[in-house]
Design a protein around this motif. Structure first.
Motif: not given
Length: 66
Positions: A6, A8-10, A15-17, A34, A57
């Protein structure tokens, strides 16, 4: 950041994936949320995060300067 297939970024509040597809430079899948509703301070543009050795996480929330 990449973790277990995955990307991921924020942002300031979450936070999203995206599912990673090898060779794809820009994700075409829809993002999965997330973590959301994190406190948005004026001092941080994004939330720093990492994964521990068990895959959990850890997300910094920070505290604003007063």
């Amino acid at each position: 950041m990449f973790h277990d297939g995955w990307l991921y970024h924020s942002t300031t509040t979450g936070v999203y994936r995206y599912k990673y597809t090898p060779g794809e430079l820009v994700p075409t899948s829809e993002p999965q949320t997330i973590v959301h509703h994190l406190p948005a301070g004026e001092d941080h543009e994004v939330k720093a995060f990492a994964f521990d050795d068990k895959g959990r996480m850890i997300v910094e929330v920070g505290s604003p300067f007063m």
